[in-house]
Write an enzyme that holds these catalytic residues in place. Sequence first.
Site, PDB file in Angstrom:
ATOM      1  CB  SER A   1       0.103  -0.293  20.456  1.00  0.00           C
ATOM      2  OG  SER A   1       0.949  -0.453  19.348  1.00  0.00           O
TER       3      SER A   1
ATOM      4  CE  LYS B   1      -4.883  -1.070  21.299  1.00  0.00           C
ATOM      5  NZ  LYS B   1      -5.555  -1.800  22.388  1.00  0.00           N
TER       6      LYS B   1
ATOM      7  NE  ARG C   1       2.794  -4.355   7.389  1.00  0.00           N
ATOM      8  CZ  ARG C   1       2.836  -5.180   8.434  1.00  0.00           C
ATOM      9  NH1 ARG C   1       2.353  -6.409   8.327  1.00  0.00           N
ATOM     10  NH2 ARG C   1       3.382  -4.812   9.569  1.00  0.00           N
TER      11      ARG C   1
ATOM     12  CG  PHE D   1     -10.295  -5.677  15.788  1.00  0.00           C
ATOM     13  CD1 PHE D   1     -10.476  -7.037  15.998  1.00  0.00           C
ATOM     14  CD2 PHE D   1     -11.425  -4.888  15.551  1.00  0.00           C
ATOM     15  CE1 PHE D   1     -11.744  -7.609  15.979  1.00  0.00           C
ATOM     16  CE2 PHE D   1     -12.699  -5.456  15.528  1.00  0.00           C
ATOM     17  CZ  PHE D   1     -12.858  -6.811  15.747  1.00  0.00           C
TER      18      PHE D   1
ATOM     19  CG  ASN E   1     -13.251  -4.267  19.059  1.00  0.00           C
ATOM     20  OD1 ASN E   1     -13.975  -4.353  20.063  1.00  0.00           O
ATOM     21  ND2 ASN E   1     -12.245  -5.078  18.847  1.00  0.00           N
TER      22      ASN E   1
ATOM     23  CG  HIS F   1       2.137 -10.004  14.247  1.00  0.00           C
ATOM     24  ND1 HIS F   1       0.934 -10.422  14.751  1.00  0.00           N
ATOM     25  CD2 HIS F   1       2.136  -8.668  14.339  1.00  0.00           C
ATOM     26  CE1 HIS F   1       0.255  -9.363  15.155  1.00  0.00           C
ATOM     27  NE2 HIS F   1       0.959  -8.288  14.912  1.00  0.00           N
TER      28      HIS F   1
ATOM     29  CE1 TYR G   1      -3.837  -1.975  17.774  1.00  0.00           C
ATOM     30  CE2 TYR G   1      -1.573  -1.454  17.176  1.00  0.00           C
ATOM     31  CZ  TYR G   1      -2.479  -2.029  18.042  1.00  0.00           C
ATOM     32  OH  TYR G   1      -2.030  -2.642  19.179  1.00  0.00           O
TER      33      TYR G   1
HETATM   34  N1  UDP Z   1       7.049  -7.689   7.894  1.00  0.00           N
HETATM   35  C1  UDP Z   1       7.584  -8.203   6.715  1.00  0.00           C
HETATM   36  N2  UDP Z   1       7.023  -9.335   6.193  1.00  0.00           N
HETATM   37  C2  UDP Z   1       5.973  -9.981   6.775  1.00  0.00           C
HETATM   38  C3  UDP Z   1       5.445  -9.459   7.981  1.00  0.00           C
HETATM   39  C4  UDP Z   1       6.007  -8.302   8.515  1.00  0.00           C
HETATM   40  O1  UDP Z   1       8.528  -7.647   6.141  1.00  0.00           O
HETATM   41  O2  UDP Z   1       5.515 -10.999   6.241  1.00  0.00           O
HETATM   42  C5  UDP Z   1       7.661  -6.479   8.479  1.00  0.00           C
HETATM   43  C6  UDP Z   1       6.687  -5.322   8.654  1.00  0.00           C
HETATM   44  O3  UDP Z   1       6.633  -4.537   7.477  1.00  0.00           O
HETATM   45  C7  UDP Z   1       7.306  -4.570   9.829  1.00  0.00           C
HETATM   46  C8  UDP Z   1       7.945  -5.675  10.676  1.00  0.00           C
HETATM   47  O4  UDP Z   1       8.071  -6.804   9.794  1.00  0.00           O
HETATM   48  O5  UDP Z   1       8.315  -3.720   9.380  1.00  0.00           O
HETATM   49  C9  UDP Z   1       7.100  -6.079  11.859  1.00  0.00           C
HETATM   50  O6  UDP Z   1       5.787  -6.292  11.417  1.00  0.00           O
HETATM   51  P1  UDP Z   1       4.695  -7.035  12.277  1.00  0.00           P
HETATM   52  O7  UDP Z   1       3.465  -7.168  11.412  1.00  0.00           O
HETATM   53  O8  UDP Z   1       5.286  -8.275  12.835  1.00  0.00           O
HETATM   54  O9  UDP Z   1       4.427  -6.062  13.499  1.00  0.00           O
HETATM   55  P2  UDP Z   1       3.961  -4.531  13.569  1.00  0.00           P
HETATM   56  O10 UDP Z   1       5.229  -3.765  13.791  1.00  0.00           O
HETATM   57  O11 UDP Z   1       3.253  -4.190  12.289  1.00  0.00           O
HETATM   58  O12 UDP Z   1       3.057  -4.504  14.755  1.00  0.00           O
END
Ligand code: UDP
Length: 324
Positions: free
Chosen positions: A118, A146, A283, A77, A93, A190, A142
């Site tokens: 990651s 890893k 977030r 995940f 998982n 993403h 997450y």
């Molecule tokens: N992000 C955002 N809006 C979205 C999705 C992602 O602003 O709808 C931002 C998120 O907070 C992070 C960056 O984009 O700073 C990359 O997030 P993503 O979920 O693509 O990958 P992660 O780095 O979490 O694996």
Amino acid sequence: MSKLKVLLTGGAGFVGSHTAKILFRSGYKVIIIDNFSSGASKHPYGKFYKIDLKEEKEIIKILKKEKPDVIMHFAAFIIVSESIENPFKYYENNVGNTIKLISAMKEVGIKNFIFSSSAAVYGITEKNPIPETAELRPINPYGESKAMVEKMLKDMAQAKELNYIALRYFNVAGADPEGELGPSYLQPTHLIIRALKAAKGELPYLEIYGTDYPTPDGTCIRDYVHVMDVAYAHVLAMKYLLQNTNSNVLNCGYGKGFSVKEVIETVKKVTQREFKVIEGKRRPGDPPVLVADNRKIKQILKWKPKYNFLETIIQHTWQWLKKT
Ligand code: UDP
């Protein structure tokens, strides 16, 4: 020489399916184990077993029957926010089922392991680009899951119980340039996919998660890396492991970061479409900056990225999304 056999867990998933295609096209025997939980590719390359990794006895049977030379372990995940809301799901998982898989490998006598790690293992670092030697201080379950597996692999390699390469992926994005494979998450979280879905009109707007980060434009910076380059890194990692039996941990990213706002601008440019953007709150679990120091993977694997342009990554994802 008989053909090498490679078993991919999660071989129908995003990175797994692209890697399976390259391996298959390069003449390797490809075996895939996947439970389809992420809504992944329905027509993966290679021989396919639909099974969950928690079924340890069944996995042992498959390994005994197939006797792969190498296992690439993609199945996991991967959503940071979900891991914060539901940590046990991630430990069960990503850690628990990995232990079952390695236990099965030990029972059958398979020693070569490529692990999907990651950049989330790093957390908030002093240095960016981040070298592999940086201390691991994950800030979400997450990344923690890893890092735990990495620790176990390191100890096992030291005791000569297995040989492994852990690839620390930065932000894997893009899609198969031939348009055959691509990201197929049931609920995409993403950035690039969400921005493209906003451009396509499938989302009413795109929300930026936080504009008060300590970065030039206040939004998070990530190192977006094309899935085909990541997939190809697995093939190189496998060849290296089989030749050297030297275990190693390698960053897999381009060494160049883009902010959320820069990604949005590029999405608008590539799609030639406008969409609504809302500036929202941070977030939880997002480090401000994650950019790879990629000198080690370039030196050790002679990895030469082919698609290291944000526009290309977005263009290929757009081509895929328009089709699906
Ligand atoms: N992000 C955002 N809006 C979205 C999705 C992602 O602003 O709808 C931002 C998120 O907070 C992070 C960056 O984009 O700073 C990359 O997030 P993503 O979920 O693509 O990958 P992660 O780095 O979490 O694996």
